[in-house]
Design a protein around this motif. Structure first.
Motif, short mmCIF file in Angstrom:
data_model
loop_
_atom_site.label_atom_id
_atom_site.label_comp_id
_atom_site.label_asym_id
_atom_site.label_seq_id
_atom_site.Cartn_x
_atom_site.Cartn_y
_atom_site.Cartn_z
N PRO A 117 73.08 153.51 -0.13
CA PRO A 117 72.32 152.33 -0.54
C PRO A 117 73.25 151.12 -0.65
N PRO A 118 72.74 149.94 -0.33
CA PRO A 118 73.59 148.74 -0.36
C PRO A 118 73.86 148.22 -1.76
N GLY A 119 74.86 147.38 -1.86
CA GLY A 119 75.12 146.61 -3.08
C GLY A 119 75.49 147.42 -4.30
N GLY A 120 76.08 148.59 -4.11
CA GLY A 120 76.51 149.37 -5.26
C GLY A 120 75.39 150.06 -6.02
N HIS A 121 74.18 150.07 -5.45
CA HIS A 121 73.07 150.76 -6.12
C HIS A 121 73.25 152.27 -5.99
N ALA A 122 72.82 153.00 -7.01
CA ALA A 122 72.97 154.46 -7.02
C ALA A 122 72.02 155.14 -6.03
N THR A 123 70.83 154.57 -5.84
CA THR A 123 69.85 155.15 -4.92
C THR A 123 69.16 154.03 -4.15
N TRP A 124 68.52 154.40 -3.04
CA TRP A 124 67.73 153.43 -2.30
C TRP A 124 66.54 152.96 -3.15
N ARG A 125 65.97 153.83 -3.95
CA ARG A 125 64.84 153.44 -4.80
C ARG A 125 65.28 152.34 -5.76
N GLU A 126 66.47 152.50 -6.34
CA GLU A 126 67.00 151.47 -7.24
C GLU A 126 67.19 150.15 -6.48
N TYR A 127 67.70 150.24 -5.27
CA TYR A 127 67.87 149.04 -4.45
C TYR A 127 66.53 148.37 -4.18
N TRP A 128 65.53 149.16 -3.72
CA TRP A 128 64.22 148.60 -3.39
C TRP A 128 63.58 147.93 -4.61
N THR A 129 63.65 148.59 -5.77
CA THR A 129 63.04 147.99 -6.96
C THR A 129 63.79 146.72 -7.37
N SER A 130 65.11 146.66 -7.13
CA SER A 130 65.86 145.44 -7.43
C SER A 130 65.44 144.29 -6.51
N ARG A 131 64.85 144.63 -5.37
CA ARG A 131 64.38 143.62 -4.41
C ARG A 131 62.90 143.28 -4.62
N GLY A 132 62.29 143.84 -5.66
CA GLY A 132 60.92 143.49 -5.97
C GLY A 132 59.86 144.46 -5.50
N SER A 169 57.54 147.41 -6.01
CA SER A 169 57.06 148.09 -7.21
C SER A 169 57.05 149.61 -7.00
N ASP A 170 57.13 150.34 -8.09
CA ASP A 170 57.05 151.80 -8.02
C ASP A 170 55.74 152.25 -7.39
N ASP A 171 54.67 151.47 -7.59
CA ASP A 171 53.37 151.81 -7.00
C ASP A 171 53.39 151.80 -5.48
N GLU A 172 54.30 151.01 -4.90
CA GLU A 172 54.40 150.90 -3.44
C GLU A 172 55.26 151.99 -2.83
N LEU A 173 55.99 152.72 -3.66
CA LEU A 173 56.91 153.75 -3.16
C LEU A 173 56.32 155.14 -3.37
N PRO A 174 56.29 155.97 -2.33
CA PRO A 174 55.81 157.34 -2.52
C PRO A 174 56.67 158.08 -3.55
N GLU A 175 56.08 159.07 -4.17
CA GLU A 175 56.82 159.87 -5.14
C GLU A 175 58.08 160.44 -4.49
N GLY A 176 59.21 160.24 -5.13
CA GLY A 176 60.49 160.75 -4.63
C GLY A 176 61.16 159.87 -3.59
#
Length: 156
Positions: A37-52, A54-61
């Protein structure tokens, strides 16, 4: 901007049910590595949420493990495994060809050995053989396989 001179960046996207499974398989098949994941984020999910996103837009896992692979050299396309709800039901309209034999200037026996060795590694990693292309009147040898989710590809 002059659009006639704009170079496109190629990314190959493969729809799938289990991105982590296909990341592992295709990293082995292509000699690629999971994309961090870019920018020192621990996971891609963390990166995506940092970019706005929402968890509702991301499939479980989604985004908890790498969902894309890249060539370690930096030369070649990124491959992204996009999680989708539906399963594969028909033959691919586009498929990947893994050229491992060395081409027609390599003796047929050597090409066959290289192709068979790669296919052995890929079947151990979860691929299944669909058919062998070995016409007696040609010097071509190749094998059609399916990845762990049934996507066809060729090794030649």
């Amino acid at each position: 901007m002059d659009e006639a001179n704009t170079e496109a960046v190629l990314q190959i996207t493969i729809d799938c049910a289990d991105p982590a499974r296909l990341v592992a398989f295709w990293a082995e098949a292509l000699g690629y590595v999971p994309e961090p994941p870019p920018g020192g984020h621990a996971t891609w999910r963390e990166y995506w949420t940092s970019r706005g996103v929402s968890d509702d837009e991301l499939p479980e896992g989604a985004g908890e493990t790498a969902e894309s692979i890249v060539p370690p050299s930096g030369v070649g396309p990124r491959v992204w495994f996009q999680q989708v709800p539906e399963s594969k039901v028909v033959k691919n309209r586009v498929h990947l060809d893994l050229e491992v034999g060395g081409g027609r200037e390599v003796p047929p026996a050597v090409r066959r050995e290289r192709i068979t060795a790669k296919v052995d590694r890929l079947t151990a990693a979860g691929a299944t053989v669909s058919r062998v292309m070995d016409e007696p009147d040609t010097d071509y040898f190749g094998i059609v396989l399916q990845d762990p989710e049934g996507n066809e590809f060729c090794v030649g």
